[in-house]
Write an enzyme that holds these catalytic residues in place. Sequence first.
Site, PDB file in Angstrom:
ATOM      1  N   GLU A 170       0.552  -1.219  -0.037  1.00 35.74           N
ATOM      2  CA  GLU A 170       0.168   0.108  -0.077  1.00 35.74           C
ATOM      3  C   GLU A 170       0.911   1.412  -0.040  1.00 35.74           C
ATOM      4  O   GLU A 170       0.421   2.175   0.692  1.00 35.74           O
ATOM      5  CB  GLU A 170      -0.870  -0.166   1.043  1.00 35.74           C
ATOM      6  CG  GLU A 170      -1.877  -1.128   1.357  1.00 35.74           C
ATOM      7  CD  GLU A 170      -3.133  -1.142   2.281  1.00 35.74           C
ATOM      8  OE1 GLU A 170      -2.794  -0.362   2.974  1.00 35.74           O
ATOM      9  OE2 GLU A 170      -4.062  -2.113   2.069  1.00 35.74           O
ATOM     10  N   GLU A 312      -5.221  -9.125  -0.706  1.00 34.64           N
ATOM     11  CA  GLU A 312      -5.763  -9.226   0.593  1.00 34.64           C
ATOM     12  C   GLU A 312      -7.198  -9.210   0.814  1.00 34.64           C
ATOM     13  O   GLU A 312      -7.784  -8.153   0.001  1.00 34.64           O
ATOM     14  CB  GLU A 312      -5.053  -8.393   1.439  1.00 34.64           C
ATOM     15  CG  GLU A 312      -3.693  -8.482   2.020  1.00 34.64           C
ATOM     16  CD  GLU A 312      -3.125  -7.521   3.021  1.00 34.64           C
ATOM     17  OE1 GLU A 312      -3.888  -6.977   3.940  1.00 34.64           O
ATOM     18  OE2 GLU A 312      -1.961  -6.884   3.141  1.00 34.64           O
TER      19      GLU A 312
END
Length: 495
Positions: A170, A312
């Site tokens: 991220e 995820e």
Amino acid sequence: CLRLLVPSPLSPCLFLSFRAAGCGRNHGRSHFHSLHPPHGLDDQRYLTILWYLSVICVGSFVISALLVDSAVDGAGIGISYGRAASNLPPPVQVAQFLAHSTTFDCVKLFDADPATVQAFANTDLAVDVTVPNDLVANLTDLRFAHKWVRTNIVPRVDDTNISRILVGNEVISTANRSLVSSLVPAMQNLHTVLTSLPLQHRIKVASPQSLGVLSTSNPPSTGKFREGRVAEVMRPLLSFLRATGSPFMVNAYPFFGFAVDTLDYALFRPNPGVEDQNTGLVYSNMLDGQLDAVFSAMKRLGFDDVDIVISETGWPSVGDPRELGVNVDNARDYNKNLVQHVSSGTGTPLMPNRTFEAYIFSLFEENLKPGPLSQRNFGLFHPDLLPVYDIGVLTTEMGGQATAPVQTLNPTPSDSKRWCIPKPNTDVLLLQQNVEYVCGQGIDCTPIQSGGVCYFPDTVPAHAAFLMNEYYQTFGRNAFDCDFGRTGMITAIDP
């Protein structure tokens, strides 16, 4: 892998095999068998027959490839193996458990720890390793990239199925402009090093991003990447992924996007659906909407041909009282329905008739993760490898066939023979807190008081064991009833 067989009475078989990059246990290799004319058939006639067979073979291959291309490229259910915990089993035991007792195809690691990567040697599980965010800027130096690959990849590449190097996690959603600007150059340097070895066809370079890179996601057809630093890096990132055949990886969590009235929609349960007014398409679950929003954003930039992988996703089983929708039933339903949905070939409204590679977060409950209680309870398994709940991923192999879900390591105790006890070597102060907590929940604590039937042995661990079990038996005998801040464990041995 896809294997196309063209049987012929004149030859053994012509095998065409290939392996799609990404998640999967199988290692495809090309096999070309030596073909000789049968007795009594001259070479010219035999070659003519083979030519016609090859035309049929190629035609069949093209048709088959068109039918299964998206399924082959996207298939695979993986698990995120985090290690932010003080009580996990050794990596070798974890690797063997995943390889022999589960249906997972691939594993995502959050670092490239040598012992952990080596533990997956000869398991045939595809392994994604990660470069932590704090090393991404260093990889903009090609010499450092060479050193990192030769230290972390090359020594293990012969016996471990390393499928991707993930650069950060991220990164684009961070507030660190220097880190964001380093992302694509770091990925390019890693690819350059892999090409020099050469390993670029076997190991891809990618970078998981959050849904925070989107400025608009609802309805899905309006999906758009944020302006500013996100826009500055997104086009070169997608260009790199397209050029190298790597996927865009996104961490997609309906758990963080649902409201009270959209819980069933988030959990893949029956619901009225949500219509995208721009397209008229109806969405039956929130994950499809999130994925299509990403797809729409990529399409706006001209990169709708880049594959999408769910790096995820998951749902916690325990949380703080203020956290809505957090319980074992919801966690089980989300992850079980997720596996069925992404593997079904249904796809999404904007990406129909395909499967998705998806990584469930996470393998274990991790007692050292910061934040609210839910952050420590996304795991499918307790540290002793007992399942927190069953989503159908446990198997045992008999004669090469997967049987009904059965756990081969630390089998689940029967429901009538389960007790809750403190974990070995738990700090006495923590156990005393458990005693005080249980006594404050209405449980009868007189048995451990002076003169009580369970007063002896007069030790905190003994008293805690009695009361923790009383609490567990009284409040439903669920896994979370024996949590106690990760200090409790369920046993089949009567204490």
